[in-house]
Design an enzyme around this catalytic site. Structure first.
Site, PDB file in Angstrom:
ATOM      1  N   TYR A  66     -10.990  -1.310   9.123  1.00 30.91           N
ATOM      2  CA  TYR A  66     -11.683  -0.148   8.536  1.00 30.91           C
ATOM      3  C   TYR A  66     -13.127  -0.495   8.167  1.00 30.91           C
ATOM      4  CZ  TYR A  66      -7.647   2.941   8.252  1.00 30.91           C
ATOM      5  OH  TYR A  66      -6.604   3.770   8.580  1.00 30.91           O
ATOM      6  N   ARG A  82       1.492  15.523   1.701  1.00 30.59           N
ATOM      7  CA  ARG A  82       1.194  16.935   1.970  1.00 30.59           C
ATOM      8  C   ARG A  82       2.395  17.778   2.379  1.00 30.59           C
ATOM      9  NH1 ARG A  82      -3.934  15.305   5.413  1.00 30.59           N
ATOM     10  NH2 ARG A  82      -2.286  13.880   5.997  1.00 30.59           N
ATOM     11  N   ARG A  92       4.890   7.134   2.445  1.00 29.36           N
ATOM     12  CA  ARG A  92       4.265   8.438   2.208  1.00 29.36           C
ATOM     13  C   ARG A  92       5.261   9.467   1.689  1.00 29.36           C
ATOM     14  NH1 ARG A  92      -0.674   9.363   5.157  1.00 29.36           N
ATOM     15  NH2 ARG A  92      -1.829   7.458   4.833  1.00 29.36           N
ATOM     16  N   ASP A 109      -4.017   4.189  -2.383  1.00 30.88           N
ATOM     17  CA  ASP A 109      -4.357   4.024  -0.969  1.00 30.88           C
ATOM     18  C   ASP A 109      -4.786   2.591  -0.700  1.00 30.88           C
ATOM     19  OD1 ASP A 109      -4.757   5.967   1.475  1.00 30.88           O
ATOM     20  OD2 ASP A 109      -6.240   4.382   1.617  1.00 30.88           O
ATOM     21  N   ARG A 165      -3.476  19.205  -4.839  1.00 29.41           N
ATOM     22  CA  ARG A 165      -4.635  18.914  -3.984  1.00 29.41           C
ATOM     23  C   ARG A 165      -5.629  20.072  -3.938  1.00 29.41           C
ATOM     24  NH1 ARG A 165      -7.540  17.099  -1.649  1.00 29.41           N
ATOM     25  NH2 ARG A 165      -7.287  16.283   0.447  1.00 29.41           N
TER      26      ARG A 165
END
Ligand code: CP3
Length: 346
Positions: A154, A32, A28, A77, A41
């Site tokens: 998931y 953010r 990552r 992702d 974003r």
């Protein structure tokens, strides 16, 4: 070993060859915590960014321009291949990924499509080609996918889960559905990873982020055969990193399942983990991401401790034990990369 590998400390370390310093990249590393990412974003949703090759390439390069990292990881992702398989996917601001119609019966598994990655995920392949061009061979590009277990969790749970009750219930009670789902996922992942390699990624990371919720015997029975199948089906002219969290009890079996590098989180002592899996495999890790929120002295101490555990042996790639957290100070990432390079310089 080809010419590109010889010029990259990261790729050399994947092959356990000596390097002038310990290479570092961060899971990552584009995210953010970077103001450039947050600015983008505001204009685009996460999925829009992943699906626009120019944007995905641009985001991939943000940390490369800012820090002296030894590898880039494609901005994407692990859940993206699920969409063309027929699984509806959404990223909600606060909740993270949500799957609208989770699959819990054979009918749903039967409906899952085996994808053609070059067509169905052409934006990923294009992002790889653009990024490779922009990198001009300076550092290698890592591609990735989720591992079959983590993706299955998931699909079955519908999102992130605390106890994996539905996933484990399927394993225990409906073995034939579980096996069919894992078979399909394995086939998709082999195709997807090989397509990424053909498009130009120079290493692969398989994320089995949530597999640490299983007992060692369940791992062997329900997961190992499929992870192994994926890693045997992937073109291994590029090195493969096999990563999981909370995997202290699974390390030996993970190594047996495959990977040139085993990625570990901070819950294990890296030196002990390496001794257990053996020095015929490389190791990646394992700074606690929360350390980066602390004082520089703490970061320095932890870097020295981890480098000490690796003992200067060829085949250590420095990384966090999991992804960079959103509230990480950017200058601490700069400092971390410098410290790793400096303290490990020969
Ligand atoms: O490492 C990188 O910089 C490459 C990009 C990358 C992302 N996700 C970007 C992302 C990679 C390699 C992943 C893998 C991924 N995605 C994993 C395995 C790694 C891990 O963390 O264990 C998992 C489990 C996912 C699923 C996922 N995607 C979750 C749980 C979330 C929400 C959590 C969060 O941080 O918001 C995402 C969204 C996501 N993937 C973001 C990013 C940058 C945040 C999106 C945003 O709101 O901007």
């Amino acid at each position: 070993m080809n010419e590109t590998e010889k010029q990259s400390p990261f790729l050399m370390a994947c092959r356990r060859k000596p390097t002038p310093y310990t290479p570092i990249w961060l899971m990552r590393q584009a995210g953010r915590y970077m103001k450039e990412y947050r600015a983008l974003r505001k204009r685009f949703s996460f999925l829009e960014m992943c699906k626009n090759p120019e944007l995905a390439a641009r985001v991939t390069l943000l940390p490369v321009k800012k820090f002296e990292v030894d590898a880039a990881i494609l901005f994407s992702d692990i859940l993206l291949p699920l969409e063309p398989m027929g699984v509806e996917l959404e990223f909600k601001r606060e909740e993270g990924p949500v799957i609208r119609h989770p699959i819990r019966a054979m009918k749903g598994v039967d409906r899952l499509r085996i994808i053609e990655p070059e067509e169905d995920l052409s934006f990923v392949m294009e992002a790889i080609r653009i990024t490779r061009k922009e990198l001009e061979g300076k550092i290698p590009l890592i591609g990735f996918s989720g591992a079959p277990f983590t993706l299955a969790s998931y699909i079955i749970e519908g999102g992130h889960s605390k106890n994996y009750v539905l996933t484990k219930s399927m394993m225990y009670q409906d073995r034939s559905i579980w096996d069919r789902l894992m078979e399909k996922l394995s086939e998709v992942l082999i195709r997807y990873l090989n397509a990424q390699i053909r498009s130009g990624v120079q290493a692969i990371q398989l994320f089995d982020s949530w597999v640490g919720c299983l007992s060692p015997s369940d791992y062997k029975k329900y997961v190992y055969p499929y992870s192994k199948r994926v890693m045997e089906g992937v073109d291994r002219s590029v090195p493969l990193i096999h990563f999981a969290t909370s995997c202290a009890t699974l390390l030996e079996d993970m190594k047996r399942a495959g990977g040139d590098v085993i990625g570990v989180d901070w819950r294990v002592n890296l030196g002990e983990a390496w001794a257990r899996i053996g020095y015929d495999v490389a190791i990646q890790g394992n700074l606690d991401p929360v350390v980066l929120l602390g004082h520089r002295d703490l970061i320095d101490k932890e870097v020295r401790r981890i480098l000490g555990q690796a003992g200067g042996r060829p085949g250590h790639i420095f990384n966090l034990g999991h992804g960079v957290l959103p509230n990480t100070p950017v200058d601490h990432v700069t400092a971390l990369v410098e410290m790793v390079h400096q303290h490990s310089s020969k």
